[in-house]
Scaffold this motif. Structure first.
Motif, PDB file in Angstrom:
ATOM      1  N   ALA A   1       0.849  -1.196   0.000  1.00 57.36           N
ATOM      2  CA  ALA A   1       0.000   0.000   0.000  1.00 57.36           C
ATOM      3  C   ALA A   1       0.883   1.243   0.000  1.00 57.36           C
ATOM      4  O   ALA A   1       1.947   1.255   0.629  1.00 57.36           O
ATOM      5  N   TYR A   2       0.429   2.271  -0.706  1.00 54.43           N
ATOM      6  CA  TYR A   2       1.149   3.549  -0.692  1.00 54.43           C
ATOM      7  C   TYR A   2       0.150   4.656  -0.374  1.00 54.43           C
ATOM      8  O   TYR A   2      -0.712   4.969  -1.200  1.00 54.43           O
ATOM      9  N   PRO A   3       0.205   5.242   0.835  1.00 50.23           N
ATOM     10  CA  PRO A   3      -0.735   6.328   1.150  1.00 50.23           C
ATOM     11  C   PRO A   3      -0.435   7.559   0.286  1.00 50.23           C
ATOM     12  O   PRO A   3       0.674   8.098   0.331  1.00 50.23           O
ATOM     13  N   MET A   4      -1.434   7.979  -0.491  1.00 52.13           N
ATOM     14  CA  MET A   4      -1.277   9.176  -1.325  1.00 52.13           C
ATOM     15  C   MET A   4      -1.524  10.420  -0.473  1.00 52.13           C
ATOM     16  O   MET A   4      -1.052  11.506  -0.781  1.00 52.13           O
ATOM     17  N   ASN A   5      -2.345  10.250   0.577  1.00 51.58           N
ATOM     18  CA  ASN A   5      -2.524  11.335   1.543  1.00 51.58           C
ATOM     19  C   ASN A   5      -2.683  10.725   2.931  1.00 51.58           C
ATOM     20  O   ASN A   5      -2.783   9.504   3.068  1.00 51.58           O
ATOM     21  N   TRP A   6      -2.682  11.583   3.943  1.00 54.91           N
ATOM     22  CA  TRP A   6      -2.702  11.089   5.327  1.00 54.91           C
ATOM     23  C   TRP A   6      -3.633  11.974   6.149  1.00 54.91           C
ATOM     24  O   TRP A   6      -3.545  13.205   6.072  1.00 54.91           O
ATOM     25  N   PRO A   7      -4.547  11.358   6.924  1.00 58.23           N
ATOM     26  CA  PRO A   7      -5.509  12.186   7.666  1.00 58.23           C
ATOM     27  C   PRO A   7      -4.857  12.937   8.824  1.00 58.23           C
ATOM     28  O   PRO A   7      -4.004  12.390   9.519  1.00 58.23           O
ATOM     29  N   MET A   8      -5.282  14.177   8.994  1.00 54.98           N
ATOM     30  CA  MET A   8      -4.862  14.957  10.153  1.00 54.98           C
ATOM     31  C   MET A   8      -6.049  14.950  11.107  1.00 54.98           C
ATOM     32  O   MET A   8      -6.972  15.746  10.985  1.00 54.98           O
ATOM     33  N   GLY A   9      -6.066  13.932  11.995  1.00 55.02           N
ATOM     34  CA  GLY A   9      -7.181  13.756  12.918  1.00 55.02           C
ATOM     35  C   GLY A   9      -8.292  12.939  12.279  1.00 55.02           C
ATOM     36  O   GLY A   9      -8.153  12.424  11.161  1.00 55.02           O
ATOM     37  N   MET A  10      -9.396  12.817  13.005  1.00 57.88           N
ATOM     38  CA  MET A  10     -10.579  12.093  12.481  1.00 57.88           C
ATOM     39  C   MET A  10     -11.799  12.568  13.240  1.00 57.88           C
ATOM     40  O   MET A  10     -11.690  13.245  14.273  1.00 57.88           O
ATOM     41  N   GLY A  11     -12.988  12.222  12.724  1.00 49.26           N
ATOM     42  CA  GLY A  11     -14.231  12.625  13.386  1.00 49.26           C
ATOM     43  C   GLY A  11     -14.332  14.142  13.483  1.00 49.26           C
ATOM     44  O   GLY A  11     -14.002  14.866  12.544  1.00 49.26           O
ATOM     45  N   LYS A  12     -14.750  14.627  14.659  1.00 51.58           N
ATOM     46  CA  LYS A  12     -14.895  16.093  14.863  1.00 51.58           C
ATOM     47  C   LYS A  12     -13.540  16.798  14.803  1.00 51.58           C
ATOM     48  O   LYS A  12     -13.455  17.995  14.559  1.00 51.58           O
ATOM     49  N   ASN A  13     -12.466  16.038  15.057  1.00 54.66           N
ATOM     50  CA  ASN A  13     -11.119  16.646  15.060  1.00 54.66           C
ATOM     51  C   ASN A  13     -10.401  16.507  13.721  1.00 54.66           C
ATOM     52  O   ASN A  13      -9.190  16.656  13.659  1.00 54.66           O
ATOM     53  N   LEU A  14     -11.129  16.190  12.656  1.00 57.09           N
ATOM     54  CA  LEU A  14     -10.481  16.073  11.343  1.00 57.09           C
ATOM     55  C   LEU A  14     -10.144  17.472  10.818  1.00 57.09           C
ATOM     56  O   LEU A  14     -11.039  18.248  10.467  1.00 57.09           O
TER      57      LEU A  14
END
Length: 525
Positions: free
Chosen positions: A165-178
């Motif tokens: 797998a190669y992440p093309m992007n990466w989440p900064m937080g999730m849910g209400k903190n995204l």
């Protein structure tokens, strides 16, 4: 400007969306159509209260249950490409439809629920993609909710599915903190709250992988953590390789939320960059037919009755493999040798359709079918016969006796059964002597859908009596002696009149094989 056939083929991208039920597959399809300008407002499958239903879930029972039970085909223009999207049923009882659909595409988009990770149905469908070697793009959905850690999801993807797998992007937080996505591929940050950051949707990154300038997001520990995670991924993760993506060995991974549309356009932009154009197809004679070959060829991977309830029509879905389709052209059906004129054809937007003026390799067109076609048929232009490789078939495991409740409506009952079984999800058998109808299916839900559609599309109310699970085995007609039949192995005919035994269990099957050692039984014809 007059485009050559090769130019037209190059502008096609044909893919299927696969997932476990409820991972958000139909919702992401909606968003893709929205970005392509095909619809003005995305619906969601769960739109029961608002009456706003997903465009790709056109069948009444799908709207009521909030699931997709039939593959839909949609076409949309995006960024100079014509994208053909095939939205497949997520429910495992309809995996046969999905398997066949996967034979008609050049790549697949796998949607994963960030809260659940890899689920059984995803794994099954994924294996079919791997078997075919088709490129897989992964969209990890529902980042607008709290879910599992992204690192865990990537690790699971690699371990369970045995793919890099190669992440093309990466989440900064999730849910209400995204806060947004750290976009590795485009070297920028995509923000969920532009209003807090100078009204910027995107902020570029410097050579150290950090945002330049003074923005609110930089004060957040979530942003700092994402920068650290990405540094780790760059040092220890897989290397990006276009060749490995094309070979189906590396999946580019995108995070986002189909419900809010966040991250979907970024995904779509990268998808059209890396998804393959229509590929060559191999015939049963082991010949390779290139998509740019002049003569038209294609195969039927799906038949759907009553897409338009007002007209009671049947549509045969054709994947074009080569040449160029024009209305009114003549083609041959390989199975029957019959020559037919392709006068009435259609292209799709789920349930709405337009007349096709032209179509090339990669496109999916619908042929109005009056009973000429079967799933797996090859159509071809010219003198040389072509037959593409067989499509996968499943032996049914569950069986039901079916009879009309109202004897006065025998005609609509027979018509409904005959038309619906041609779609290939349900198999029809008749008992050898009495010709009672027996239905066979892979899963229980197929029977419910069948019963519902008989009532609502053909006004035929039916009684269905469960027979439980059976083992279906076909026998060569020359080996058949009707006296072989007993209460433990019911002798029937399939809809093509081939003799088939329905065995009560493995013990009954072994007993039969011991008693008739010279009789050949096969699982599928």
């Amino acid at each position: 400007m007059n485009q050559t056939l090769a130019d037209k083929v190059k502008s096609r991208k044909t893919f299927a969306i696969i997932s476990h039920p409820d991972a958000g597959k139909t919702t992401i399809t909606e968003q893709l159509l929205l970005f392509g300008g095909a619809i003005r407002q995305a619906g969601t499958v769960k739109g029961k209260k608002s009456g706003k239903f997903a465009k790709s879930d056109w069948m009444e029972i799908e709207k009521q249950r909030g699931i997709s039970v039939t593959s839909s085909v949609m076409q949309v223009d995006y960024d100079g490409y014509q994208i053909n999207i095939l939205d497949t049923p997520g429910h495992e009882d309809f995996s046969e439809d999905t398997y066949r659909t996967l034979m008609a595409v050049d790549s697949a988009v796998m949607v994963i629920d960030s809260g659940k990770g890899i689920e059984p149905q995803t794994k099954k469908l994924f294996k079919v993609c791997r078997m075919r070697g088709i490129p897989i793009f992964t969209f990890i959905n529902k980042m607008d909710r709290d879910g599992r850690e992204p690192m865990d999801l990537i690790a699971e993807l690699e371990e369970v599915l045995e793919i890099d797998a190669y992440p093309m992007n990466w989440p900064m937080g999730m849910g209400k903190n995204l806060l947004g996505l750290y976009d590795i591929y485009n070297n920028r940050v995509e923000l969920t709250h532009p209003e807090d950051n100078g009204d910027n949707d995107f902020l570029p990154l410097n050579e150290n992988g950090e945002i330049e300038g003074d923005y609110a997001i930089k004060k957040s520990t979530i942003y700092t953590q994402a920068v650290e995670d990405v540094q780790l991924l760059k040092e220890a993760g897989n290397t990006f390789s276009e060749d490995a993506i094309a070979a189906g060995e590396l999946t580019p991974v995108f995070f986002g939320s189909a419900l809010t549309g966040f991250g979907v356009q970024t995904f779509l932009d990268a998808f059209v960059d890396f998804a393959p154009n229509p590929s060559a197809h191999v015939t049963e004679a082991d010949e390779t037919i290139e998509p740019t070959s002049e003569e038209l060829t294609g195969f039927i991977f799906k038949i759907q009755a009553n897409m338009n309830p007002a007209h009671r029509d049947r549509i045969a879905f054709v994947r074009i493999c080569s040449g160029e389709f024009k209305p009114g052209m003549d083609v041959f059906i390989n199975r029957t040798g019959k020559k037919i004129k392709l006068a009435h054809t259609t292209q799709f937007m789920a349930d709405s359709r337009e007349q096709v003026e032209t179509a090339v390799a990669g496109d999916i067109i619908g042929l109005y079918d009056t009973g000429n076609f079967q799933i797996g048929d090859t159509i071809y232009e010219g003198k040389k016969a072509v037959q593409f490789e067989a499509l996968p078939q499943f032996t049914p495991e569950l069986f039901m006796k079916v009879t009309p409740k109202n004897v006065m409506k025998q005609k609509s009952f027979h018509k409904g059964v005959q038309q619906l079984v041609q779609e290939g999800a349900i198999q029809l058998y008749k008992t050898y002597h009495t010709e009672d109808y027996i239905l066979g299916a892979v899963g229980q839900l197929q029977f419910e859908v069948f019963q519902y559609r008989l009532l609502h599309e053909y006004n035929a109310e039916v009684e269905m009596t469960p027979m439980g699970s059976k083992i279906a085995r076909w026998i060569e007609p020359e080996d058949l002696d009707p006296n072989m039949s007993s209460s433990r192995n019911l002798l029937c005919r399939d809809r093509f009149d081939n003799p088939v035994f329905l065995f009560e269990n493995q013990f009954a099957l072994r007993w039969f094989e011991d008693k008739y050692p010279n009789v050949k039984l096969t699982a599928l014809l």
